[in-house]
Motif scaffolding. Structure first.
Motif, mmCIF file in Angstrom:
data_model
loop_
_atom_site.group_PDB
_atom_site.id
_atom_site.type_symbol
_atom_site.label_atom_id
_atom_site.label_comp_id
_atom_site.label_asym_id
_atom_site.label_seq_id
_atom_site.Cartn_x
_atom_site.Cartn_y
_atom_site.Cartn_z
ATOM 1 N N ALA A 235 10.804 -41.966 -20.304
ATOM 2 C CA ALA A 235 11.640 -41.655 -19.994
ATOM 3 C C ALA A 235 13.478 -41.978 -19.830
ATOM 4 C CB ALA A 235 11.583 -41.471 -18.633
ATOM 5 N N TYR A 236 13.204 -43.326 -19.705
ATOM 6 C CA TYR A 236 14.280 -44.640 -19.197
ATOM 7 C C TYR A 236 14.597 -44.824 -21.005
ATOM 8 C CZ TYR A 236 17.240 -48.313 -20.668
ATOM 9 O OH TYR A 236 18.673 -48.925 -21.177
ATOM 10 N N LEU A 237 14.774 -44.110 -21.994
ATOM 11 C CA LEU A 237 14.630 -44.246 -23.495
ATOM 12 C C LEU A 237 15.181 -42.565 -23.337
ATOM 13 C CD1 LEU A 237 12.100 -46.398 -25.518
ATOM 14 C CD2 LEU A 237 14.706 -47.249 -24.749
ATOM 15 N N ILE A 238 14.587 -41.646 -23.039
ATOM 16 C CA ILE A 238 15.487 -40.273 -23.183
ATOM 17 C C ILE A 238 16.731 -40.541 -22.429
ATOM 18 C CG2 ILE A 238 15.664 -38.121 -22.596
ATOM 19 C CD1 ILE A 238 12.508 -38.297 -23.305
ATOM 20 N N TYR A 239 17.185 -40.801 -21.501
ATOM 21 C CA TYR A 239 18.311 -41.124 -20.861
ATOM 22 C C TYR A 239 19.600 -41.551 -21.506
ATOM 23 C CZ TYR A 239 21.908 -43.119 -17.060
ATOM 24 O OH TYR A 239 22.492 -43.171 -16.504
ATOM 25 N N ASP A 240 18.816 -43.394 -22.172
ATOM 26 C CA ASP A 240 19.904 -43.642 -22.272
ATOM 27 C C ASP A 240 20.299 -43.447 -24.132
ATOM 28 O OD1 ASP A 240 21.113 -46.095 -22.724
ATOM 29 O OD2 ASP A 240 19.591 -47.110 -23.894
ATOM 30 N N ASP B 204 3.006 -39.068 -25.891
ATOM 31 C CA ASP B 204 1.872 -40.405 -25.481
ATOM 32 C C ASP B 204 1.431 -40.734 -24.357
ATOM 33 O OD1 ASP B 204 1.681 -40.744 -28.839
ATOM 34 O OD2 ASP B 204 2.720 -42.263 -28.760
ATOM 35 N N GLY B 205 2.633 -41.016 -23.690
ATOM 36 C CA GLY B 205 2.032 -41.320 -22.014
ATOM 37 C C GLY B 205 1.725 -40.456 -21.706
ATOM 38 N N TRP B 206 1.559 -38.838 -21.815
ATOM 39 C CA TRP B 206 1.574 -37.771 -20.870
ATOM 40 C C TRP B 206 0.009 -37.679 -21.179
ATOM 41 C CZ3 TRP B 206 1.297 -35.371 -16.348
ATOM 42 C CH2 TRP B 206 0.854 -33.733 -16.428
ATOM 43 N N ASN B 207 -0.641 -37.841 -22.512
ATOM 44 C CA ASN B 207 -1.431 -37.299 -23.189
ATOM 45 C C ASN B 207 -2.750 -38.942 -22.501
ATOM 46 O OD1 ASN B 207 -1.446 -35.409 -24.272
ATOM 47 N ND2 ASN B 207 -0.646 -36.844 -26.411
ATOM 48 N N ALA B 208 -2.850 -39.623 -22.616
ATOM 49 C CA ALA B 208 -2.897 -40.836 -22.263
ATOM 50 C C ALA B 208 -3.540 -40.729 -20.069
ATOM 51 C CB ALA B 208 -2.443 -42.573 -22.393
ATOM 52 N N PHE B 209 -2.221 -40.238 -19.856
ATOM 53 C CA PHE B 209 -1.789 -40.350 -18.373
ATOM 54 C C PHE B 209 -3.401 -38.996 -18.051
ATOM 55 C CE2 PHE B 209 -0.706 -38.257 -14.507
ATOM 56 C CZ PHE B 209 -0.138 -39.461 -13.710
ATOM 57 N N ARG B 210 -3.202 -37.789 -18.771
ATOM 58 C CA ARG B 210 -3.903 -37.084 -18.565
ATOM 59 C C ARG B 210 -5.775 -37.028 -18.235
ATOM 60 N NH1 ARG B 210 -2.191 -31.107 -21.315
ATOM 61 N NH2 ARG B 210 -4.307 -32.364 -23.100
ATOM 62 N N ILE B 211 -5.934 -37.980 -19.850
ATOM 63 C CA ILE B 211 -7.326 -38.360 -20.172
ATOM 64 C C ILE B 211 -7.974 -39.505 -19.265
ATOM 65 C CG2 ILE B 211 -8.495 -39.560 -21.692
ATOM 66 C CD1 ILE B 211 -7.036 -38.494 -23.702
ATOM 67 N N ALA B 212 -6.918 -40.568 -18.546
ATOM 68 C CA ALA B 212 -7.471 -41.558 -17.238
ATOM 69 C C ALA B 212 -7.535 -40.824 -16.171
ATOM 70 C CB ALA B 212 -6.415 -42.533 -17.429
ATOM 71 N N ALA C 183 16.626 -42.080 -31.870
ATOM 72 C CA ALA C 183 15.479 -43.271 -30.720
ATOM 73 C C ALA C 183 15.573 -41.701 -29.544
ATOM 74 C CB ALA C 183 17.422 -43.232 -30.421
ATOM 75 N N LEU C 184 16.511 -40.910 -29.845
ATOM 76 C CA LEU C 184 15.532 -39.202 -28.921
ATOM 77 C C LEU C 184 14.316 -38.893 -28.900
ATOM 78 C CD1 LEU C 184 16.831 -38.113 -25.885
ATOM 79 C CD2 LEU C 184 17.991 -36.648 -28.099
ATOM 80 N N VAL C 185 14.353 -39.190 -30.353
ATOM 81 C CA VAL C 185 13.028 -38.095 -30.829
ATOM 82 C C VAL C 185 11.891 -39.494 -30.803
ATOM 83 C CG1 VAL C 185 11.707 -37.312 -32.879
ATOM 84 C CG2 VAL C 185 14.348 -36.926 -32.425
ATOM 85 N N VAL D 217 10.882 -39.165 -27.345
ATOM 86 C CA VAL D 217 10.217 -37.982 -26.786
ATOM 87 C C VAL D 217 8.762 -38.241 -26.739
ATOM 88 C CG1 VAL D 217 9.646 -35.377 -26.961
ATOM 89 C CG2 VAL D 217 12.321 -36.253 -26.733
ATOM 90 N N ASP D 218 8.813 -38.552 -28.083
ATOM 91 C CA ASP D 218 7.079 -38.866 -28.782
ATOM 92 C C ASP D 218 6.614 -39.717 -27.318
ATOM 93 O OD1 ASP D 218 5.467 -38.791 -30.662
ATOM 94 O OD2 ASP D 218 5.542 -40.811 -30.861
#
Lengths: 149, 307
Positions: free
Chosen positions: B99-104, B209-217, B199-201, B204-205
């Motif tokens: 999220a920070y990198l998307i903003y940046d 990644d984070g969202w998938n891992a988050f859901r599984i955990a 950088a934006l692409v 987002v990736d």
């Protein structure tokens, strides 16, 4: 890895030599304008000692010579000159800039010019170019080195 | 039940070795990328992704250490969920970083900031730093491709969510590397926006990644039914087990949850017969029997109380 390297190294080297002149390019075409117009618009930061001023002019001259161009000088405060640089009204600003100069966010600074200031105390003489003008930055930076090095 | 099943011990050894290799290679990539990062936004994003790529490997090794431990008085169910907790933490980090990198990078796009990539003095010559960046990115692409491929089958056999996600992330890593290289080369062609766009692409990736891992955990920590490794669907072997248990105990109510790599089943309103054993209840073949960690029986009254 090693077969990859065997292919990559010569490929990269040939790419390097192939693109040495045109690559990278300037998004705002500074280098091209200098080559076509035959002059470099240089801002010299005001307030330098006479000896510093000589060094600054020598630096700007060698930058211009390298492009077969002539320098056009103007002198003003660093702020004024950097505003002009931002607007594209100047190609190069030369003056004493510290390594951690606050201008660093607005311009790309070169390495210090090789000739030493005779007072030795102030910030070294550097060139400043517009952000992102990467070809131009390389060309200017080349002139910071003593000839033959 | 908390000890590592014999059937997957050799897989665990392989996985461990692969994760140590990952950490070693990844560390070298991180150093190389850092040295040539310069002012490129795409390099910054790719570097962040490489840095975060260390997380699953580290989490895996730490979790394995805990999994070996016997239950204690304070933790009578053992430590098989240690990896889910650690995983949740690293997934959260991943999303915040993304999220920070998307903003940046989007602010840099909006402000039309032109990335400055100057020369470096190498071997007595001035070379454009962009070339060094591209070389570093090519280097960063190779190990993840190989390691990611090696990990996937092992993760499937071990039913290891962390290892599987790790393998997927490494698969995405080479795309990241190529995207960043395209961004840097784009800058070389005078396209100032290419760098921030790449950088934006990548950012987002990272969030994905984070969202998938988050859901599984989260599914495991919230006592969800056992999930398949690659989707959020219920795992096939768990569905088969549920069916088997329902056939065997038609009067009972079957529930399942997952603890680490093990399935824990619970049957309410049913009494175990005398000849009940985990071997007989497991619908799959003997090689995968270890998946069934325990079957608990709840008398009727207990179930009513718990609802």
């Amino acid at each position: 890895m090693s077969p990859n390297l065997k292919i990559c190294a010569p490929a990269t080297a040939s790419l390097l030599s192939l693109c040495a002149c045109a690559f990278p390019r300037d998004p705002a075409n500074t280098t091209q304008q200098v080559l076509e117009g035959g002059h470099v618009r240089v801002g010299l930061v005001a307030g330098a000692s006479p000896s510093e001023r000589t060094i600054m002019e020598a630096f700007a001259r060698s930058v211009a010579e390298a492009q077969n161009a002539t320098p056009q000088f103007e002198s003003a405060s660093a702020k004024h000159l950097i505003d002009e640089l931002d607007e594209g009204d100047l190609d190069l600003v030369v003056g004493p800039f510290a390594k951690k100069s606050p201008w660093k966010k607005r311009v790309a600074l070169t390495r210090p010019y090789h000739a030493k200031n005779d007072n030795g105390a102030g910030a070294p003489i550097r060139g400043a170019v517009r952000l992102g003008e990467n070809r131009w930055l390389i060309d200017v930076e080349r002139e910071t080195r003593p000839r033959g090095s | 039940m908390t000890h590592i099943p014999d059937q997957i011990k050799s897989d665990i050894r392989t996985a461990k070795r692969l994760e140590y290799w990952t950490i070693g290679w990844q560390a070298s990539i991180i150093v190389v990328m850092f040295l040539v990062m310069g002012a490129s936004q795409a390099m910054k994003s790719a570097w962040a992704e490489d840095l975060l790529g260390l997380a699953p490997a580290t989490v895996f090794l730490i979790a394995l250490h805990f999994e070996k431990k016997a239950p204690t008085r304070q933790f009578p169910y053992g430590f098989s969920r240690a990896n889910s907790i650690a995983f949740l933490v690293s997934a959260t980090t991943l999303m915040l970083m993304g999220a920070y990198l998307i903003y940046d990078s989007s602010t840099k796009l909006i402000q039309q900031e032109h990335p400055t990539i100057g020369p470096v003095h190498l071997f007595g010559k001035d070379i454009w730093l962009g070339w060094a960046m591209v070389a570093a990115l090519i280097y960063s692409v190779v190990p993840p491709i190989i390691l990611g491929r090696l990990k996937q089958p092992v993760a499937k056999r071990m039913h290891d969510k962390v290892l599987h996600t790790d393998a997927l992330m490494q698969k995405a890593d080479w795309m990241t590397g190529l995207a960043a290289a395209a961004g840097v080369i784009g800058v070389g062609f005078g396209l100032w926006w290419a760098d921030s766009l790449a950088a934006l692409v990548i950012a987002v990736d990272i969030v994905r990644d984070g969202w998938n891992a988050f859901r599984i955990a989260l599914a495991e920590l919230a006592d969800g039914a056992p999930r398949a490794l690659d989707t959020n669907e219920i795992a096939d072997d768990a569905s088969a087990l549920k069916q088997r248990l329902e056939e065997q105990f038609p009067e009972g109510h079957v529930r399942m949850r997952e603890s680490g790599r093990l399935i824990m089943a619970e049957i309410a309103d049913a009494k175990p017969g005398n000849d009940v054993s985990l071997e007989r209840l497991w619908p799959g073949d003997r090689k995968t029997r270890w998946r069934l960690g325990a079957v608990s029986f709840l008398p009727e009254r207990a179930r009513n109380n718990s609802q």
